[in-house]
Structure formats: structure tokens, C-alpha cells
Scaffold this active site. Structure first.
Site, PDB file in Angstrom:
ATOM      1  CB  SER B  21      -0.910  -0.027   1.206  1.00 28.72           C
ATOM      2  OG  SER B  21      -1.520   1.247   1.366  1.00 28.72           O
ATOM      3  CB  ILE B  71       2.576  10.534   1.765  1.00 30.32           C
ATOM      4  CG1 ILE B  71       3.693   9.998   1.384  1.00 30.32           C
ATOM      5  CG2 ILE B  71       1.449  10.994   0.811  1.00 30.32           C
ATOM      6  CD1 ILE B  71       4.641  11.047   0.463  1.00 30.32           C
ATOM      7  CG  LEU B  73      -2.564   8.241   6.056  1.00 30.29           C
ATOM      8  CD1 LEU B  73      -3.613   8.131   7.273  1.00 30.29           C
ATOM      9  CD2 LEU B  73      -2.209   6.856   5.492  1.00 30.29           C
ATOM     10  CG  ASN B 127      -1.975   2.609   7.601  1.00 32.77           C
ATOM     11  OD1 ASN B 127      -1.531   2.162   8.554  1.00 32.77           O
ATOM     12  ND2 ASN B 127      -1.828   3.248   6.650  1.00 32.77           N
ATOM     13  CB  CYS B 130      -0.321   5.876   8.820  1.00 34.25           C
ATOM     14  SG  CYS B 130       0.471   7.491   8.068  1.00 34.25           S
ATOM     15  N   GLY B 244      11.800  -3.400   2.723  1.00 35.49           N
ATOM     16  CA  GLY B 244      13.327  -3.286   2.020  1.00 35.49           C
ATOM     17  C   GLY B 244      13.548  -4.418   0.916  1.00 35.49           C
TER      18      GLY B 244
END
Lengths: 256, 314
Positions: B21, B71, B73, B127, B130, B244
Site C-alpha cells: 500500500s 505523505i 495519507l 492501516n 501510519c 526493503g
């Protein structure tokens, strides 16, 4: 159409102090590129640097594209170390090109520092379309001045080592007040303070003005949402530089 | 013929590589560059009830072998998603997991209820982790009882796969995984980004507008592996390993420590086709090792558990 290709370095030149021009062979990108668009380049196979770096397409010459950049950090130092025959990974062409057609007779190009990058490409196209061109270029000092492949250039330097001593927007204002041009449209690219001054001048003078912006972006294609610029109006607060720009009408955005 | 697929709550994913996501938009941005039918699934950008503008710039900073993002969301909101993006996602030949973010329990429920009425959604990823928003986000994800409540309430609203995305920014992620499993969730995504920071020494200011952000990319892979390993010791539900992953070899590490499948994240920003390459590499590895099923790699690491420092946590 966006291409992702491993391409070969076919030209490399230091055009001014710390400023390099790199030519990359890619007929596909060269054929579909338009002035104002950019490419996102990966030039390391390791994680240092990890991300691509965006560069304006400075010029198209046959099947090759040219980038112009200065060495400012680890990434650009590595890019400057590339030699003819080396390969880099290119994603592009990306973004919305300059609006070069329509109701203007004279293109007034205003560039600060490396902001000249997109303009050789635009100049070539405007010349083919028989537009008049007046170009104003600003630099810190004569040693960092690049004016190649531009047309009808006037120069400003911060230290007065060449041309007008002062900012490029000051030079522009003086010129346009003493020599008004017929039906102008301005195209600007450079550091944010310069673009703010240019935008303010354009709106006051009632001259249409397109700006090419930089953004801290990762992907260049709208995935990461990393490169917002504030919109002047509308329901959404931000536009993304990568897919809604990098060219914007100066009235559509708010520079901070 | 090697079996590459796996299932969560009866939904079969064609292979064990999904895209994470927030790193693949809503799928349509790169449809010319990537054959998404070769992915196990797409996790959409987080959706909230109303559109969110996201945080002011600067939102992204590259750091050694990684990137910091804030960001906030930014998303088009669930209604616009249904009108503008879902029609495309209904046509794609891969599983579509819609990621939901919210600033209240009520909002999570409202978004999920509305999505339940739509065709073309295969499951949900929640989520709760965040790091870049003031309300919700990490406030929920670092509160174990809140994470449990969210999972319980959403479980009651759907029969589709419910995946909870956990944050590494807690002392014992396995406690959260256990709570989520007990609440009836079908899987956990491990990990979301790691809180990090970068400073501009000339301006003497943080580089990100929100001061701190979420670190991702190869820099966090060792952290992610340790978290997946920890969670794998604690729960039976599938783990989607994230952190990663750039290559098939990275993905195999995650499977070996106990991930059932993986999600490719930051690598999509560099090469949007990374997920496809990783899936292909995973298949080739299984082939070379004459495995009948990629599942044979899951949790197949041989380890000296008596030396594992994790033992004291579990």
C-alpha cells in the site's frame, strides 16, 4: 507512452564550472519527448543512491536526449562520473509539456541557474514554429553561466561578472518596460524565490506565464505522492509536480 | 510445475508477491509499465472516508539505502475510489486488497461497510500504523487494546480476508500480532515504516515538514526480518512480510523467517515492475531447489533458538 530503458551515454561535456551535459541514446524517448517534460534516471545499481533523480530533457538531437545538471550531492557526483559507453536506467518522458502553441507572438524565456535546462528544447521548437524569442538568463557568476542553444540571450549575474548585476527578474522588468514585446508569453524555470518574483511580475503585468517546477519526488509517475505543490484554487489543496506538472500556469499554483 | 499460490480465508493469490500500500497508487498509474497479472496482489493506497490532502512539502527525503516519507495519507477518499478507480481494478487479473486508514473506529467501520457493497474487492488491509498523521495512525497502532478493538469490529463486518498492518514502532510487535489473531483477523502485514528523521544542517531545520517520517527501503530490511521472525513465533495466521525487498533473494529471506508472502514497497518507486521480477525470481529459486511448492520455504530457516534473544520476549 512512458518507457523504462537501459540507455547508453553517448556524450558528456562540462559546459560550465560544475555543470555537465550528458547525452543519452534512446530513440523511443527522443521521439516521444516534448519540451518541458523530464526523465527520472537511475544511475547506480546499488542502494547508494537508492532513488531515481529527475532531470529536464534539455534537448533532443536525433535519437539522443541531453540532460543538464550541476554537481550538488552524492547522486549528481556519480552521474558526472559517467563516461561514454556507460549505461543508465531511464524512465520517461514524464510530465506535462510546456504549452507552446496558441495566442502569443513572442516567447519570453526566463531562467535562473540550472533553470535553463528545459529551454534549449523549447527554443528549438519555437524557432520551427517561427515564434519570436527573447531569453533572460541569470546566474550567480559568469563561471556558472550557461547560455548555449538559446536564442537572443540577455544575462544577469548576482556578482555583476557578466551582463546586468542583479536578478534575472529585475533584468526582465527593465527590459520589458523599455522594450515592450508584442503578445508575449513567459516561460520560467529556476529557484523558487526567482519563480515567485517572476510569477508576481507576470500576474501584475497581465502576461501569461508558465513555470517549470522542481519537486522532491521518488517515482516520477504519481505513485509516491511525494511532490505536492499548493494549488491556488479548486477542491484539492495540492497538485503533484510529476504528473500534473512540472509545467504549471503560474496562476494555478502558490509557491512557498 | 511449482505451486506458487497461497490462500488467505479461501481467497487464492496466484503467487506470494504483492505490492505494498502507498507504493503502487491505485494500480492504474503504471498500467503501461507493469503487467499486474503477474503479481499475487495489489494493496491500494490507503483510503479514508473523505479525501485527504496529505502533508505539506517536503514529504520525501532520501537517506542512506532508504527513504523517509511523510505523505500523510493523501488519498482520493473512498467514494472517489469507488467511482474512479474500482472499475479499473475490477478488470485486473490479480487480487485487489483495499487498504483502509481512518482517524476513528467509526471511520474504519464506515469505509469498510461501504466497500462491502462493491464488487471487485478481494480483501482488506487495515492501516493502524501510519506514523505521519496526528489522529489515528500510530495512536491506534501503538495501543494494543485499540488495535484489538478495531480488528474485532471490522471482523464482524466482513467475511473477506482481513489483514492488519502492524507498526514496528512498539516494544513487542508480537503482542499486537497475538491480539489481532485473537480478534479474528486473517493475517498481519509486518512491518509498516520505521519512525525516522533527517536534518538540514544549513537551515538547522528538519528536512521533512512534519519533522519525523516513516523510513522504508533496504535500510529497514534487517529490522523487518527480525519483526517477522518475532511475529512468526507468536501467531499461526499468515504474515505478509514487508521491508526493503528489492530482489527475490530478499523475499526468500522473509519467507525463511516465517512470512507466508511478501509485499514489495519502496522498490516500486525505482522500478514499478520489481514485484513481477521478485515473483519470477522466487519461482526460479524454487525450481533450482526442486521444490514442489514455494510454501516449503516458509519458516524453513534452521536456527539455534536457544541463542535467540527473542526468547526472552515471547
Amino acid at each position: 507512452m512512458i518507457f523504462q530503458r537501459l540507455v547508453t551515454v553517448v556524450g558528456r561535456e562540462e559546459v560550465a564550472e560544475g555543470i555537465f551535459a550528458l547525452s543519452l541514446e534512446s530513440a523511443e524517448v527522443a521521439n516521444s519527448a516534448r519540451p518541458g517534460q523530464f526523465i527520472n534516471v537511475r544511475f547506480s545499481e546499488t542502494a547508494l543512491p537508492l532513488l531515481r533523480r529527475p532531470f529536464s530533457i534539455s534537448r533532443v538531437d536525433g535519437s539522443s536526449i541531453e540532460l543538464l545538471f550541476n554537481v550538488i550531492g552524492q547522486g549528481t557526483r556519480l552521474l558526472a562520473s559517467k563516461r561514454i559507453g556507460d549505461r543508465v536506467d531511464v524512465l520517461g518522458p514524464l510530465g506535462i509539456p510546456f504549452g507552446h502553441q496558441g495566442g502569443f507572438d513572442t516567447a519570453v524565456i526566463v531562467a535562473g541557474g540550472l533553470g535553463i535546462a528545459p529551454f534549449p528544447f523549447l527554443t528549438g521548437l519555437l524557432k520551427r514554429e517561427k515564434k519570436r524569442i527573447a531569453t533572460f538568463v541569470g546566474a550567480k557568476t559568469a563561471r556558472q553561466l550557461v547560455t548555449r542553444r538559446l536564442d537572443d540571450v540577455q544575462v544577469a549575474t548576482d556578482d555583476g561578472s557578466e551582463g546586468f548585476r542583479g536578478t534575472v527578474v529585475e533584468l526582465l522588468e527593465r527590459n520589458l518596460s523599455s522594450n515592450p514585446v508584442m503578445r508575449p508569453k513567459m516561460f520560467g524555470c529556476g529557484p523558487t524565490p526567482m519563480l515567485k518574483a517572476l510569477s508576481a511580475f507576470a500576474q501584475e503585468a497581465g502576461i501569461e506565464c508558465e513555470l517549470s517546477l522542481e519537486g522532491d519526488m521518488a517515482c516520477g509517475v504519481g505513485l509516491c505522492q511525494g511532490c505536492p505543490v499548493e494549488r491556488a484554487n479548486g477542491r484539492r489543496k495540492y497538485a503533484l509536480v510529476c504528473v500534473e506538472g512540472p509545467t504549471f500556469n503560474c496562476k494555478e499554483i502558490v509557491l512557498r | 510445475m511449482i505451486k506458487e499460490s497461497f490462500s488467505i480465508r479461501g481467497v487464492e493469490f496466484k503467487n506470494r508477491v504483492l505490492v505494498a500500500s502507498g507504493t503502487f497508487g491505485y494500480g492504474d498509474e503504471v498500467k503501461d509499465l507493469v503487467d499486474v497479472s503477474k503479481l499475487g496482489g495489489i494493496c491500494t493506497k490507503s483510503l479514508s472516508w473523505k479525501p485527504r490532502d496529505g502533508n505539506p512539502p517536503r514529504r520525501i527525503v532520501e537517506t542512506p539505502s532508504g527513504m523517509l516519507n511523510s505523505i500523510g495519507l493523501a488519498n482520493i477518499g473512498v467514494h472517489n475510489f469507488i467511482d474512479e478507480k474500482l472499475p479499473y481494478l475490477r478488470q485486473v487479473d490479480t487480487k485487489v486488497i483495499v487498504n483502509i486508514a481512518a482517524s476513528s473506529l467509526q471511520e474504519y467501520c464506515d469505509v469498510l461497510r461501504l466497500l462491502e457493497e462493491q464488487e471487485g474487492i478481494d480483501g482488506y488491509e487495515i492501516n493502524v500504523s501510519c506514523p505521519n498523521v496526528k489522529e489515528g495512525g500510530l495512536n491506534f497502532g501503538t495501543d494494543c487494546s485499540m488495535t484489538r478493538r478495531i480488528s474485532e469490529q471490522l471482523r464482524a463486518l466482513t467475511e473477506k480476508p482481513l489483514i492488519i498492518k502492524l507498526t514496528p514502532n512498539v516494544t513487542h510487535i508480537s503482542e499486537f500480532a497475538r491480539a489481532v489473531e485473537e480478534a479474528g483477523a486473517d493475517a498481519v502485514s509486518v512491518i509498516n515504516t520505521v519512525i525516522g528523521m533527517a536534518v538540514d544542517i544549513h537551515k538547522k531545520k528538519p528536512k521533512l515538514s512534519t519533522v519525523t517520517g516513516g523510513l522504508s527501503g533496504p535500510a529497514i530490511k534487517p529490522i523487518a526480518l527480525a519483526k517477522v521472525y518475532e511475529v512468526a513465533q507468536a501467531v499461526k495466521i499468515p504474515i505478509l512480510g514487508i521491508g526493503g525487498i528489492m530482489t527475490a533473494e530478499d523475499a526468500i529471506e522473509f519467507l525463511l523467517v516465517g512470512a507466508t508472502a511478501v509485499q514489495v514497497g519502496t522498490a516500486n518507486f525505482i522500478n514499478p515492475g520489481t514485484g513481477v521480477d521478485v515473483a519470477e525470481g522466487l519461482r526460479r529459486f524454487a525450481e533450482q531447489h526442486q521444490l514442489a511448492d514455494v510454501a516449503q520455504l516458509v519458516g524453513a530457516m534452521e536456527s539455534n533458538v536457544e541463542f535467540s534473544i527473542l526468547q526472552s520476549w515471547l
